[in-house]
Design an enzyme around this catalytic site. Structure first.
Site, PDB file in Angstrom:
ATOM      1  N   HIS A  36       0.756  -1.247  -0.074  1.00 27.99           N
ATOM      2  CA  HIS A  36       0.049   0.058  -0.085  1.00 27.99           C
ATOM      3  C   HIS A  36       0.869   1.262   0.207  1.00 27.99           C
ATOM      4  O   HIS A  36       1.814   1.551   0.721  1.00 27.99           O
ATOM      5  CB  HIS A  36      -0.923  -0.194   1.304  1.00 27.99           C
ATOM      6  CG  HIS A  36      -1.964   0.943   1.237  1.00 27.99           C
ATOM      7  ND1 HIS A  36      -1.770   2.330   1.302  1.00 27.99           N
ATOM      8  CD2 HIS A  36      -3.310   0.812   1.113  1.00 27.99           C
ATOM      9  CE1 HIS A  36      -2.916   2.862   1.228  1.00 27.99           C
ATOM     10  NE2 HIS A  36      -4.014   2.086   1.272  1.00 27.99           N
ATOM     11  N   ARG A  90      -5.638   9.645  -1.584  1.00 27.40           N
ATOM     12  CA  ARG A  90      -5.294   9.977  -2.866  1.00 27.40           C
ATOM     13  C   ARG A  90      -6.294   9.767  -3.911  1.00 27.40           C
ATOM     14  O   ARG A  90      -6.491  10.793  -4.675  1.00 27.40           O
ATOM     15  CB  ARG A  90      -4.199   8.541  -3.339  1.00 27.40           C
ATOM     16  CG  ARG A  90      -2.951   8.647  -2.730  1.00 27.40           C
ATOM     17  CD  ARG A  90      -1.922   7.530  -3.012  1.00 27.40           C
ATOM     18  NE  ARG A  90      -2.375   6.344  -2.785  1.00 27.40           N
ATOM     19  CZ  ARG A  90      -2.804   5.364  -3.678  1.00 27.40           C
ATOM     20  NH1 ARG A  90      -2.688   5.724  -5.055  1.00 27.40           N
ATOM     21  NH2 ARG A  90      -3.161   4.334  -3.348  1.00 27.40           N
TER      22      ARG A  90
END
Ligand SMILES: Cc1cc2nc3c(=O)[nH]c(=O)nc-3n(C[C@H](O)[C@H](O)[C@H](O)COP(=O)(O)OP(=O)(O)OC[C@H]3O[C@@H](n4cnc5c(N)ncnc54)[C@H](O)[C@@H]3O)c2cc1C
Length: 571
Positions: free
Chosen positions: A240, A262
């Site tokens: 991640h 994001r």
């Protein structure tokens, strides 16, 4: 001293109490309330595993403008054409049923739009915003409701029971039950069962930076490995992009900052505070995890932040909006002294998820009769890369399938006589550190494992690094096997459990490195510096590890071929 195991029996034994284990228990109970069902779990039911840690949410095609075909194509393309297409199809179609069951039957409340429809947010790698969530702490809502429903039914619980070996039947290639350590007393318990579900949730906690819960140490995969089951896609370990980098003084390091940051427009900056993702990929920060993690890995070698990572910056979206939409994340960062809403937070790619696992069919059966698998212990749903939001969908969808299949399957099955020699061998394996005389330092061995996996089997690998890692992993396993621990008491002997954790992690790490060495191309999460090309999509093959050897097997394009889209086909 020879140790004996106490015995218990049940019709259906479920290992693990995450989304997969609890859904399996509820579905099996609904299908056949008269069966005896037992959930055995290393931690406390409702309080352990990664489903509880789900932050961002659950991918499902609900909106009128979205479709299961579109979710399917995102999953296949995100997985770089390696997913098993029948498994992926089952994932996207049954996710619709499971999310409705979660809300309408099990009592979950997910966030809603002003018009009353379920709110769905953006996650990376998706062509449609389809992630259902409860703020940014979705897993707590799901696991709390599932646990309440399990408690309300006649389902037996064995908590703080650590599964250590699958035991086959005497004279028969089928499972007869599982050996456990009752962690509260340290005694061995054999639970005989007509059917066993492996749902211990994988978990790449062998890397220096990792996100999964501390109770996960690949025990299920290690048991499957020792039972000779084939494991697929084991080289595919997902990093991640945004693990918190809070320094070496805290276990918060590695903890994930969710993908929605994001997805909603957050920027990644290098140590010089420059945005760099647009130079690596047109989707910039919204590219899939593999692409972003690799770009970050390269960038942090060039211009690192003070602790050797990079930064995430959200302030340009407006600190008030960030604080409102990402309340949990903002609080978590504040606990570590960072201002996520208005400042910069140091981040590093962190090992998050194993796409690989036990090979299984769409009804959750495995190569060993009586053994079923679901959730992160299974392989093939995500191929080379899991989309954020497809993890909890996977565990709940296939947990439910497993519950239904097992309830039907055990109808004409009896308990099988266990192979007593295998049972004694399993206990002897666990007793090893109390029989040896060479005292070992587990902390030092753990650090060696972490560094080996991060440096040599991490985001970027090559033949030399993998061969060197395999030698080091063999040495670590040898030292563990020959090492001794103080035999002070067995009840809650955490040093002993650490030794067992490290054994499972090292054995599974060797499979990861072996599969990575066998794949001579770069797909999704697996990047070989010496073989940077993805290879032909038409000739896509997945790795299948069994008994020390890897076979590359062709992917069957049962629904769509590379270059085609199910959307076009449907139209
Ligand atoms: C921080 C974090 C955030 C995440 N966010 C998301 C997200 O937003 N969306 C998404 O889709 N996915 C997310 N994921 C991934 C998701 O959590 C997993 O894919 C999914 O929950 C796995 O479910 P599971 O049931 O297979 O395993 P888990 O939920 O991990 O459950 C495993 C269970 O097995 C038990 N166990 C382990 N070893 C043993 C043993 N030896 N004996 C008995 N029991 C054992 C554990 O105690 C636990 O109860 C996230 C993961 C993490 C770590």
């Amino acid at each position: 001293m020879a140790q004996e195991a106490r015995s218990l029996d049940t019709d259906l034994l479920i290992l693990g109490a995450g989304g997969a284990g609890l859904f399996a228990a509820l579905h099996a109970h609904k299908a056949a309330p008269d069966l005896s069902i037992t959930v055995a779990v290393k931690g406390l039911l409702g309080k352990c595993g990664c489903t509880r840690m789900v932050q961002g949410g659950y991918n499902v095609a609900l909106a009128a403008e979205d479709s299961v075909e579109r979710h399917f194509m995102d999953t296949i393309e995100g997985g770089k054409w390696l997913p098993d297409q029948e498994l992926a199809w089952k994932l996207v179609t049954l996710a619709v049923e499971r999310i409705k069951e979660l809300e309408n039957e099990l009592g979950c409340f997910f966030d809603r739009n002003p018009d009353g429809t379920v709110h769905q947010k953006a996650f990376a790698g998706q062509t449609f915003d389809r992630t259902v969530h409860k703020g940014d702490l979705t897993g707590i809502e799901i696991i709390n409701r599932l646990a309440e429903q399990v408690w309300a039914r006649n389902i037996a619980r064995l908590e703080e029971y650590r599964a250590v070996e699958l035991i086959k039947a005497k004279n028969e290639e089928a499972v007869s039950g599982v050996v456990f350590i009752d962690m509260r007393t340290g005694e061995y318990v054999f639970v005989g069962a007509k059917a066993v579900l492996l749902a211990t949730g994988g978990g790449p906690t062998m890397y220096k930076y990792h996100t999964p819960s501390g109770d996960k140490s690949c025990d299920g995969l290690a048991m499957a490995l020792r039972a000779g089951l084939p494991l697929r896609d084991m080289e595919m370990v997902q990093f991640h992009p945004t693990g918190l980098l809070a320094g070496t003084h805290t276990r918060m390091t590695g903890t994930v900052l969710e993908e929605g940051l994001r997805g909603s427009g957050g920027y990644l900056l290098n140590g010089a505070k420059e945005r760099f993702m647009p130079q690596y990929d047109p989707m910039a920060e919204r590219a899939t995890r593999d692409l972003v993690s690799r770009a970050m890995f390269l960038e942090l070698k060039k211009k690192p932040s003070p602790h050797g990572g990079l930064y995430i910056s959200m302030a340009h979206l407006g600190p008030e909006r960030v604080a409102r939409e990402f309340k949990g994340m903002v609080e978590r960062c504040a606990d570590c002294g960072f201002d996520l809403a208005g400042g910069l937070v140091e981040v590093v790619p962190t090992a998050h998820y194993m796409m690989g696992g036990v090979e299984f069919a769409a009804d959750c059966t495995t190569a060993l009769p009586g053994l079923f698998v679901a959730g992160e212990d299974s392989g093939g749903v995500h191929g080379a890369n899991r989309l954020g939001g497809n993890g909890v969908a996977n565990s709940t969808v296939f947990g439910a399938v497993a519950g239904d299949t097992m309830a039907a399957w055990v109808r004409d099955q009896g308990l099988r006589e266990p192979d007593r020699a295998a049972l004694q061998a399993a206990i002897a394996r666990c007793e090893r550190p109390f029989m040896n005389s060479n005292r070992i330092d587990l902390e030092a061995l753990r650090e060696r494992l972490y560094e080996t996996m991060w440096q040599k089997v991490g985001i970027v690998r090559d033949a030399a690094s993998l061969e060197s890692a395999l030698a080091e992993l063999g040495a670590i396993e040898g030292e563990l096997a020959a090492g001794s621990l103080p035999d002070l008491q067995r009840a809650f002997n955490l040093t002993w459990h650490d030794w067992l954790n490290l054994m499972s992690l090292t054995q599974v790490s060797r499979v990861v490195a072996t599969a990575a060495l066998a794949r001579c191309n770069s797909r999704g999460a697996h990047f070989r510096a010496d073989f940077p090309d993805a290879g032909s999509l038409e000739q896509s093959a997945y790795s299948s590890y069994r008994d020390g050897a890897v076979t590359m097997k062709p992917v069957a394009f049962t629904r769509v071929r590379p270059g085609q889209s199910l959307l076009q086909n449907a139209a």
